[in-house]
Design a protein around this motif. Structure first.
Motif, short mmCIF file in Angstrom:
data_model
loop_
_atom_site.label_atom_id
_atom_site.label_comp_id
_atom_site.label_asym_id
_atom_site.label_seq_id
_atom_site.Cartn_x
_atom_site.Cartn_y
_atom_site.Cartn_z
N ARG A 286 44.15 -35.32 -27.70
CA ARG A 286 43.98 -34.57 -26.47
C ARG A 286 44.88 -35.21 -25.42
NH1 ARG A 286 37.68 -36.24 -25.32
NH2 ARG A 286 37.97 -38.50 -25.27
N ALA B 16 31.97 -37.73 -34.76
CA ALA B 16 32.18 -36.39 -34.22
C ALA B 16 33.61 -36.20 -33.76
CB ALA B 16 31.20 -36.13 -33.07
N ARG B 17 34.18 -37.24 -33.14
CA ARG B 17 35.55 -37.13 -32.66
C ARG B 17 36.55 -37.14 -33.81
NH1 ARG B 17 36.55 -41.04 -27.64
NH2 ARG B 17 38.55 -39.93 -27.71
N VAL C 76 35.93 -35.89 -36.87
CA VAL C 76 35.83 -34.55 -37.45
C VAL C 76 36.60 -33.55 -36.59
CG1 VAL C 76 34.28 -32.66 -38.04
CG2 VAL C 76 33.66 -35.02 -38.64
N ALA C 77 36.44 -33.66 -35.27
CA ALA C 77 37.17 -32.77 -34.37
C ALA C 77 38.67 -32.99 -34.52
CB ALA C 77 36.73 -33.00 -32.93
N GLY C 78 39.08 -34.25 -34.69
CA GLY C 78 40.50 -34.56 -34.87
C GLY C 78 41.07 -33.95 -36.13
N GLN D 25 39.99 -31.24 -37.54
CA GLN D 25 40.08 -29.80 -37.31
C GLN D 25 41.28 -29.45 -36.43
OE1 GLN D 25 36.07 -29.49 -35.79
NE2 GLN D 25 35.29 -28.66 -37.72
N VAL D 26 41.56 -30.28 -35.42
CA VAL D 26 42.73 -30.04 -34.57
C VAL D 26 44.01 -30.15 -35.38
CG1 VAL D 26 44.10 -30.99 -32.67
CG2 VAL D 26 41.62 -30.74 -32.42
N LEU E 75 35.83 -28.86 -44.94
CA LEU E 75 36.79 -28.94 -43.85
C LEU E 75 38.16 -28.39 -44.26
CD1 LEU E 75 36.04 -32.49 -42.36
CD2 LEU E 75 35.49 -30.28 -41.35
#
Length: 356
Positions: free
Chosen positions: A188, A227-228, A230-232, A234-235, A267
């Motif tokens: 981000r 959580a971060r 997993v979000a990474g 996905q990004v 994923l």
């Protein structure tokens, strides 16, 4: 042939001095020792002269067994170590992509936004930066390619803390296929802009994810890190990158590996890009797999401090190959030579430690 009959035969051939009786005893001892070994196992036998050593050497060549080492000099006596069967070709046993020098690991830096309790190089926000630098990384990758390196792995620390990481990756990919290891938490702001500037072809991101639920991952890496991560993932997938997921497993019994693989499947990460690796007892880790340079297949690793045997031991003085980083070719050749000697001497006992 029973033990008593064998002893009588050996006594008889010893009495045949001057007619090769002693040499027959050596052959009998070899046959008996090697015959008691499992395929691939080694045994030690005493020898008393250069003639006996030559006999052992010729016998091994003719029978398909391997003379591993000898400890004999002109003053004798000594011993030989014999392996039952041929020593496997390392290119066959390991695969050509895992031979020493096939992979080049570069520690871009050592500081990190996390302080994982099993980090093999003890990276953390307080760690000294110890950066290789953009220009030197480009030179090292070019030198590696000229030597015969097939792919490059960039690691840290957390490489996305470097403002010029996109340039580093681009320079590497222009020369060799490249993988970048990251915790995936910085995609981000500036980190996202760096990510978006990276090439998609010839490049992969390897993101750490230790468990299918937060408890285990966060327990080692810090609250909220799962959580971060997993979000990474996905990004990165959404931006069109190839993503590999790497799980560091402190205790296989505490982690449901099947559930982890199912989660990664969900994923969108194929099984071939799912890496499961143990904790190495290095750096911040007080428990884990113990190894020495002699029992580890090398993957040449460069840090700001020198050239090391393997990335999991990149702060271990026992794994230091050279403090001279450039030119890189001599260090690559030295590791290759040392491993060739080690492979023969240890009877192919070295093991792979999968960092990627």
């Amino acid at each position: 042939m029973g033990p008593a009959r064998t002893r009588r035969l050996r006594r008889a051939v010893r009495r045949r001095r001057g007619t090769g009786g002693d040499q027959v005893v050596v052959i009998l001892d070899l046959v008996r020792m090697v015959g008691s070994l499992a395929e691939g196992a080694t045994g030690t036998m005493t020898i008393g002269s250069a003639i006996e050593f030559d006999l052992v050497q010729r016998w091994c060549e003719r029978t398909g067994n391997t003379l591993i080492t000898k400890s004999w000099t002109d003053v004798g006596p000594g011993a030989v170590v014999v392996r039952r069967g041929r020593l496997p070709d390392p290119a066959v046993a390991l695969g050509p992509d895992r031979l020493p020098g096939a992979r080049l690991w570069l520690y871009t830096n050592f500081h990190c936004n996390l302080a994982c309790d099993y980090c093999c190089v003890a990276s953390s926000p307080r760690a000294e930066r110890r950066e290789l630098g953009v220009e030197r990384i480009a030179r090292l990758v070019r030198a590696g390619a000229d030597w015969g390196v097939q792919e490059v792995y960039l690691t840290g620390g957390e490489p996305f803390l470097l403002p010029d990481i996109a340039r580093i990756v681009t320079d590497c990919v222009r020369i060799l296929p490249t993988t970048l290891l990251t915790n995936g938490m910085l995609f981000r702001g500036p980190g996202l802009r760096s990510l978006q500037a990276m090439p998609r072809e010839g490049f992969a991101l390897q993101i750490s994810l230790d468990s299918p639920t937060p408890e285990i991952h966060d327990g080692h890496r810090g609250a909220g890190s799962w959580a971060r991560a997993v979000a990474g993932i996905q990004v990165a997938l959404g931006e069109g990158f190839r993503v590999r997921a790497a799980a560091t497993i402190a205790s296989p019994h505490a982690t449901d590996l099947a559930a982890l693989r199912d989660f990664l499947d969900g994923l969108g990460i194929p099984r071939t890009d799912q890496v499961i690796r143990p904790v190495a007892q290095q750096g911040a880790a007080i428990t884990g797999v113990q190894f020495t340079r002699e029992t580890l297949v090398p993957e040449v690793t460069v840090t700001a401090d020198g050239v090391y045997w393997h990335p999991v031991a990149a702060t271990d003085d026992q794994a230091l190959v050279s403090t001279q980083i450039e030119p890189l070719g001599p260090a690559l050749s030295e590791v290759y030579r040392l491993f060739a000697e080690q492979w023969a001497a240890a009877g192919a006992a070295a093991r792979l430690f999968p960092c990627a």
